[in-house]
Motif scaffolding. Structure first.
Motif, mmCIF file in Angstrom:
data_model
loop_
_atom_site.group_PDB
_atom_site.id
_atom_site.type_symbol
_atom_site.label_atom_id
_atom_site.label_comp_id
_atom_site.label_asym_id
_atom_site.label_seq_id
_atom_site.Cartn_x
_atom_site.Cartn_y
_atom_site.Cartn_z
ATOM 1 N N HIS A 117 -19.111 -9.091 50.012
ATOM 2 C CA HIS A 117 -20.520 -8.700 49.980
ATOM 3 C C HIS A 117 -20.799 -7.258 50.400
ATOM 4 C CE1 HIS A 117 -21.625 -12.716 48.938
ATOM 5 N NE2 HIS A 117 -22.908 -12.454 49.055
ATOM 6 N N HIS A 171 -24.690 -19.159 45.182
ATOM 7 C CA HIS A 171 -24.109 -19.242 43.840
ATOM 8 C C HIS A 171 -22.804 -20.020 43.763
ATOM 9 C CE1 HIS A 171 -27.103 -16.014 43.307
ATOM 10 N NE2 HIS A 171 -27.321 -16.741 42.230
ATOM 11 N N SER A 175 -21.061 -8.432 39.259
ATOM 12 C CA SER A 175 -21.579 -9.621 39.961
ATOM 13 C C SER A 175 -20.849 -10.895 39.558
ATOM 14 C CB SER A 175 -23.082 -9.808 39.760
ATOM 15 O OG SER A 175 -23.359 -10.572 38.603
ATOM 16 N N CYS A 176 -21.141 -11.949 40.333
ATOM 17 C CA CYS A 176 -20.522 -13.252 40.063
ATOM 18 C C CYS A 176 -21.091 -13.879 38.803
ATOM 19 C CB CYS A 176 -20.699 -14.177 41.262
ATOM 20 S SG CYS A 176 -22.405 -14.481 41.719
ATOM 21 N N CYS A 189 -19.427 -7.429 45.496
ATOM 22 C CA CYS A 189 -20.798 -7.730 45.064
ATOM 23 C C CYS A 189 -21.538 -6.445 44.657
ATOM 24 C CB CYS A 189 -21.553 -8.442 46.170
ATOM 25 S SG CYS A 189 -20.841 -10.051 46.561
ATOM 26 N N CYS A 191 -25.273 -5.701 43.245
ATOM 27 C CA CYS A 191 -26.003 -6.945 42.950
ATOM 28 C C CYS A 191 -27.109 -7.177 43.967
ATOM 29 C CB CYS A 191 -25.044 -8.118 42.942
ATOM 30 S SG CYS A 191 -25.876 -9.684 42.794
ATOM 31 N N PHE A 192 -26.849 -6.821 45.205
ATOM 32 C CA PHE A 192 -27.905 -6.946 46.215
ATOM 33 C C PHE A 192 -27.842 -5.753 47.148
ATOM 34 C CE2 PHE A 192 -26.402 -8.238 50.517
ATOM 35 C CZ PHE A 192 -25.036 -8.184 50.276
ATOM 36 N N ASN A 215 -27.974 -11.855 38.682
ATOM 37 C CA ASN A 215 -28.728 -13.102 38.535
ATOM 38 C C ASN A 215 -30.110 -13.088 39.169
ATOM 39 O OD1 ASN A 215 -27.928 -13.207 41.254
ATOM 40 N ND2 ASN A 215 -26.102 -14.390 40.729
ATOM 41 N N ARG A 237 -34.394 -6.727 45.571
ATOM 42 C CA ARG A 237 -33.036 -7.287 45.540
ATOM 43 C C ARG A 237 -31.958 -6.200 45.420
ATOM 44 N NH1 ARG A 237 -29.651 -11.722 46.601
ATOM 45 N NH2 ARG A 237 -27.914 -11.633 45.167
#
Ligand code: SF4
Lengths: 463, 207
Positions: free
Chosen positions: A63, A132, A336-337, A397, A400-401, A419, A425
């Motif tokens: 992360h 997730h 991202s995932c 990550c 993504c965030f 996502n 975000r």
């Protein structure tokens, strides 16, 4: 009596009943990451418990790790982030659990690494303090996201207390039109039925479209289930699944027995679900979000609804009925995932080959794992991205965030293969449009939101 | 062990939004240490401050209004606490003083996190939520978890029952530690693993 696949998996892990109709469920694997897993390890130690079976717990750094190429072992992408890495490392080692560290060959986003390294297999129960985790149901596993206290509970006891959720079947039928992917099915479903449409159910995806999806596509579809308010997502293992896991199983395992068992993992013909949705895949076109919830999505060539929420519009800097295609962008992110796997990178690279990112657009690609990165580099995909003007990052990550630190500027409009398009975000004020990787790539080239089919042909000398 | 909650009377605030996600409740940048403490300052940071870094309060944000000091009950919309599983959202709310959240629905993981941290999540149908949300300013709400009932000082003759699982009710009313509760079933757990190891040996060879 006829049973669903979810019933069968639940029953296979049910240790005993508990009060109020809850059950104690045996947990086959617990995944931890440095953001929410470290705190579970810390609390476990503070409360004087030890890990009942360390061989079932895997910690992965994803992360907060820096995505700058050539990152050091403790390099974080946010101020103070290094503490999450170093403390989690130290606690994971002290607890004797398996650690996939920042510099490991296997490092990656937990939901990308777990399937590719055989950490999750069909029929497993697997949890992680990360929403997730439902992605992993794509292999026919009972997979769901939990809180940190529950992760601590699993470590101390080997089980979780859970109440069986309602069940929903989402049947997707028909051939997906050209240019559409699992991401588009997910966004189409969420925008049609709402972000609460999954009704806290265990969802089983099935139907000819789902059968046709690659394992990577299935992981993407299940990944988005939590944005649909699902408890978990599940796809029955088929021969494609078994081919995928065959080479990833521990060589000492009795593979024949395992395979025979995995072939029994499906829903009986007459089994009943609490809810059922049928989606006609032939009606789907490439989707993109316009608002601040994944349910605020539509086709790339549509307009913002005339009655759109003013909160969402003001955050996103949009007007009712405005066309989405053609909106100028300042950022593009692929990773991202959800869409950071090899097939995602390939689909973007097909668009980027021989093209350049528009001036003024910062474009970043971060592979979902070291394996994805290595495979992509072996295929020369990194060169296509870099030649097009993308940054090529170290797995994690990444953007993504937002966790503090570097990101896109406030009010920047960003197309992203992630996502979540929630307010903030990707950074304070950042206006995220979530979509599939090919649309991200096409928009980066156009400098504005653009479907791949609307991109002008490559000029001769570049093609 | 979580703080007990049996009967609670407190001041409510209305946060009239749907899909409030855990990133809004506690932005990731506000999760500064590996721990459960010191998070209330970052609660709703994106809305609560006009400049989060300088901590300059936004006077328009509901919890910043002078009459909302001491709020313990949050009245909100659909799908509250969706998104990231971060338990920090529940820790931040609890540390701020929130004990009861009333919504039309909740994010699944957040719902469980509340119960484990001494916060009672109550789900009510839309028309009841509309009655609560239409009240101007803070009102006094009383929740009786044993009776599973909720009443509001400003809504005469309005008292509603709510559902809650027996386990959640016990956890909250008795302030129990779920791990020690589970360990009372230790024999069954060990017996299960022994039997399961013979049936699914591939689960037991380390990854
Ligand atoms: S890539 Fe994004 S959504 Fe996926 S685990 Fe990381 S932060 Fe969460």
């Amino acid at each position: 009596m006829a049973h669903t696949l979810f019933d069968k998996l639940w029953q296979a892990h049910r240790v005993c009943g508990s009060e109020g109709g809850a059950d104690l469920l045996a947990i086959d694997r617990l995944l931890l990451h440095e953001r929410t897993g470290g705190v579970a390890l810390k609390s476990l130690a503070e409360n004087g418990y030890s890990v009942r079976d360390p061989s079932r717990v895997i910690a992965i750094m994803d992360h907060i790790v820096s995505f700058k190429s050539g990152r050091g072992r403790n390099d974080a992408r946010s101020p103070g982030g290094a503490a999450f890495i170093t403390e989690t490392r130290q606690m994971a080692n002290a607890a004797g659990i398996h650690l996939i560290d920042t510099d490991s060959h296997d490092q990656g986003i937990v939901h990308v690494t777990a399937p590719e390294k055989g950490i999750v297999l069909p029929g497993f129960s697997i949890v992680c303090p990360d929403s997730h985790t439902c992605s992993l149901g794509a292999l026919g596993a009972l997979a769901w996201g939990i809180g940190s206290s529950e992760a601590e509970h699993v470590m101390a006891t080997g089980v979780l207390r859970a109440t069986k959720p309602p069940q929903m079947r989402v049947r997707v039928e028909g051939a997906l039109p050209e240019g559409c992917s699992a991401k588009d099915i997910a966004l189409y479903m969420i925008s049609t039925y709402g972000a609460g449409g999954g009704q806290r159910s265990a969802i089983e995806f099935c139907g000819t479209t789902v059968e046709q999806l690659s394992i990577e596509g299935r992981l993407t579809l299940c990944n988005m289930a939590v944005e649909f308010a699902a408890f978990s997502a599940l796809i029955a293992p088929d021969e494609k699944t078994l081919d995928y896991v065959r080479e990833r199983v521990d060589p000492n395992s009795d593979l024949d027995t395992a395979m025979a068992y995995w072939r029994t993992l499906n829903t009986d013909t007459d089994a009943a679900f609490d809810h059922e949705i049928i989606i006609d895949a032939t009606q789907i076109t490439p989707q993109i979000s316009w608002g601040t919830s994944p349910e605020q999505s539509c086709a790339v060539n549509q307009r913002v609804p005339s009655d759109a929420s003013s909160q969402a519009l003001s955050y996103m800097g949009l007007e009712p009925s405005q066309a989405i295609s053609g909106l100028a962008i300042e950022g593009a992110f692929i990773g991202s995932c959800t869409n950071g796997r090899l097939s995602d990178l390939k689909s973007a690279a097909r668009i980027l080959q021989g093209r350049r990112v528009a001036p003024g657009v910062r474009a970043v690609c971060v592979p979902g794992s070291q394996s994805v990165r290595r495979e992509a580099e072996a295929l020369g995909i990194d060169k296509i991205f870099v030649a097009a003007g993308f940054e090529w990052g170290e797995p994690g990550c990444a953007m993504c965030f937002y966790a503090g630190g570097e990101t896109f500027p406030p009010r920047a409009r960003v197309v992203s293969s992630t996502n979540r398009n929630f307010e903030g975000r990707q950074g304070p004020g950042v206006r995220t449009h979530i979509t599939n990787p090919a649309v991200v790539a096409a928009s980066a080239v156009a400098g504005s939101i653009c479907a791949p089919s609307d991109l002008p042909a490559r000029s001769k000398e570049l093609a | 062990m979580a703080e007990k909650l049996v009967v609670h009377t407190g001041r409510s605030a209305v946060l009239s939004r749907d899909n409030v996600d855990t990133d809004q409740i506690i932005p990731s940048r506000e999760m500064k240490t590996v721990g459960r403490k010191g998070l209330s300052d970052g609660l709703f940071a994106g809305w609560r401050y006009t400049d989060a870094q300088a901590r300059i309060e936004n006077p328009d944000f509901v919890l910043n209004r002078p009459e909302q000091v001491g709020t313990t009950v949050l009245i909100t919309g659909k799908n509250f606490g969706c998104g990231s599983s971060r338990e920090h959202a529940a820790w931040a709310l609890k540390e701020y003083g929130i004990r009861v959240i009333i919504a039309e629905s909740f994010g699944e993981i957040f719902h469980g996190n509340c119960i484990r941290n001494g916060i009672l999540p109550i789900t009510l149908p839309t028309d009841d939520m509309d009655s609560l949300r239409s009240l101007a300013g803070p009102v006094e709400v009383t929740v009786d978890l044993v009776a599973q009932s909720i009443a509001c000082a400003n809504l005469p003759n309005w008292e509603r029952q709510f559902d809650i699982s027996a386990f959640a009710k016990r956890l909250l009313t008795e302030g129990l530690d779920p791990i020690s509760m589970t360990l009372t079933s230790k024999d069954e757990i060990e017996a299960f693993f022994e039997k399961d190891a013979a049936q699914r040996p591939w689960v037991y060879s380390a990854a």
